[in-house]
Design an enzyme around this catalytic site. Structure first.
Site, PDB file in Angstrom:
ATOM      1  N   ILE A   1       0.844  -1.209   0.000  1.00 50.26           N
ATOM      2  CA  ILE A   1       0.000   0.000   0.000  1.00 50.26           C
ATOM      3  C   ILE A   1       0.878   1.258   0.000  1.00 50.26           C
ATOM      4  O   ILE A   1       0.489   2.294  -0.539  1.00 50.26           O
ATOM      5  CB  ILE A   1      -0.981  -0.048   1.206  1.00 50.26           C
TER       6      ILE A   1
ATOM      7  N   GLU B   1      10.147 -19.519  18.949  1.00 49.06           N
ATOM      8  CA  GLU B   1       9.259 -20.208  19.914  1.00 49.06           C
ATOM      9  C   GLU B   1       8.456 -21.309  19.247  1.00 49.06           C
ATOM     10  O   GLU B   1       7.266 -21.494  19.528  1.00 49.06           O
ATOM     11  CB  GLU B   1       8.312 -19.227  20.598  1.00 49.06           C
TER      12      GLU B   1
ATOM     13  N   GLU C   1       5.708 -25.201  11.459  1.00 51.09           N
ATOM     14  CA  GLU C   1       5.586 -26.667  11.321  1.00 51.09           C
ATOM     15  C   GLU C   1       5.487 -27.322  12.703  1.00 51.09           C
ATOM     16  O   GLU C   1       4.766 -28.312  12.878  1.00 51.09           O
ATOM     17  CB  GLU C   1       6.793 -27.213  10.541  1.00 51.09           C
TER      18      GLU C   1
END
Ligand SMILES: Cc1cc2nc3c(=O)[nH]c(=O)nc-3n(C[C@H](O)[C@H](O)[C@H](O)COP(=O)(O)OP(=O)(O)OC[C@H]3O[C@@H](n4cnc5c(N)ncnc54)[C@H](O)[C@@H]3O)c2cc1C
Length: 381
Positions: A339, A365, A369
């Site tokens: 944008i 963290e 997956e």
């Protein structure tokens, strides 16, 4: 179900929002560009009580719960991810293990200085051979004359090497248990001989946050630095990661919201074809889609926080929240750059930094997956 925040939570959110706008926003670009750790801001966050939000009042914490903590993380990330991860890693990764598993003595030693922000705590799980496969810890600790002798290395450890880093809680193999590795947690204070945080990494984003490799060479700490029962280390760290995901998910919502804020403001200013670009339906659609997705993601994050505060199981909801918010942050920052057109690629515009800061939210963290594995397991697969 109550969708309203309490007066206290609202007050905290507004306080952090003001702090982020007035104190963080003016310096965020420079901190990122110069890769300077935000010592002044950490000091102020300590004074505002933001470095110990969920911890007991008796140790200087705010006793305010996970939802309040998530609100604060969200508001900081809306403006700057480096400042937010410094506070979030300190709270839910660094200090939380001591609060959850520490003895009264360990808590009394560490929590007051950590909750005040005088010292920072780090969490040392990841190693060169143990990332997603966190149980493959190679770092070893053995008892010798009433001390643990630690040898090994860690990598990518947040808050580990600043001038105010106080300690790191690490996992180490302390023996064998029925043929399996016995993993325990140990508190290692900064300045302990044999413990060396290395040079900071050169990163894609989170430039003002401190991330380093650590080495331990015959590093000796007292036997009493064992955190929780011997052999419980892996289980303890999984519990910490579960809670930490709520903080990282709050970062995803905050970053997506920050990107949307910037995109909306810019779409009202920038003229093309004789009108503000925000009048074009193609731009409006992006803004509308993001706003809807952010609103939904925010509720999921708050739900995970509420479940944790209620003492209910939150593993599934936290992993779902972490998964969708990381992806949302990546998409929202990309759309916000789009944008902004060419200006989105220029560092003076916050969306440029936001775009670089977003990607780690699908990795740290627990990667996407790994979140998918956690979710599938929770669903009985
Ligand atoms: C800036 C930053 C800050 C960090 N801060 C900390 C910190 O404070 N403390 C800490 O302990 N760690 C920290 N980390 C480490 C972070 O948590 C790990 O990088 C992350 O968990 C992934 O581990 P890895 O890098 O070893 O990747 P790997 O585990 O090697 O994964 C590589 C790829 O393989 C995939 N993969 C691995 N196993 C599977 C599987 N079974 N099924 C499907 N796919 C799989 C992964 O999803 C990923 O796509 C930080 C990392 C960064 C970059």
């Amino acid at each position: 179900m109550d969708f309203d925040l309490t007066d206290e939570q609202r007050l905290l959110r507004d306080t952090v929002r003001d702090f982020a706008n007035q104190e963080v926003k003016p310096v965020a670009e420079e901190l990122d560009r110069t890769k300077a750790f935000p010592y002044e801001l950490v000091k102020k966050m300590g004074e505002l009580g933001l470095m110990g939000i969920p911890f007991p009042e008796e140790y200087g914490g705010g006793d305010a719960g996970t939802l309040a903590y998530a609100l604060a993380v969200e508001e900081l990330t809306r403006i700057d991810s480096s400042v937010a991860i410094t506070m979030a890693a300190h709270t839910s990764l660094g200090t939380m293990p001591i609060n959850m598993f520490g003895t009264d003595e360990q808590k009394a030693d560490w929590l007051p200085q950590l909750c005040s922000g005088q010292k920072l705590a780090a969490f040392g799980l990841t190693e060169p051979e143990a990332g997603s496969d966190a149980g493959n810890t190679q770092t070893r600790a053995s008892l010798d004359g009433g001390e643990w002798v630690i040898n090994g290395s860690k990598q990518f450890i947040t808050n580990s090497g600043t001038d105010i880093s106080g300690c790191v809680s690490i996992t180490a193999v302390t023996g064998q248990d029925n043929g399996n590795k016995e993993i325990s947690n140990l508190i290692v204070p900064n300045g302990t001989p044999g413990y060396e945080p290395g040079e900071p990494y050169r990163k894609m984003g989170w430039n003002a946050s401190d991330t380093r490799p650590l080495t331990f060479e015959d590093c000796r700490v007292p036997e009493g630095n064992l955190l929780g029962p011997r052999g419980d280390g892996y289980k303890q760290f999984l519990a910490i990661l579960d809670g930490g995901r709520i903080g990282v998910a709050a970062m995803g919502v905050g970053l997506a919201q920050g990107a949307l804020d910037e995109a909306i403001a810019y779409s009202k200013e920038r003229q093309a074809f004789g009108q503000p670009i925000g009048k074009f339906q193609a731009i409006q659609n992006k803004i509308a889609d993001l706003s809807a997705d952010i609103a939904a993601a925010r509720l999921l994050v708050y739900r995970a926080a509420e479940l944790k505060d209620a003492g209910e199981s939150f593993t599934l909801t936290a992993a779902q929240a972490k998964l969708i918010t990381g992806r949302l942050a990546v998409r929202a920052t990309e759309e916000a750059v789009q944008i902004h057109g060419g200006y989105g690629y220029i560092e003076e515009y916050p969306v440029c930094r936001f775009y670089r800061d977003a990607k780690i939210l699908t990795i740290g963290e627990g990667t996407d997956e790994v979140q998918q594995m956690v979710i599938a397991r929770q669903l009985g697969c």
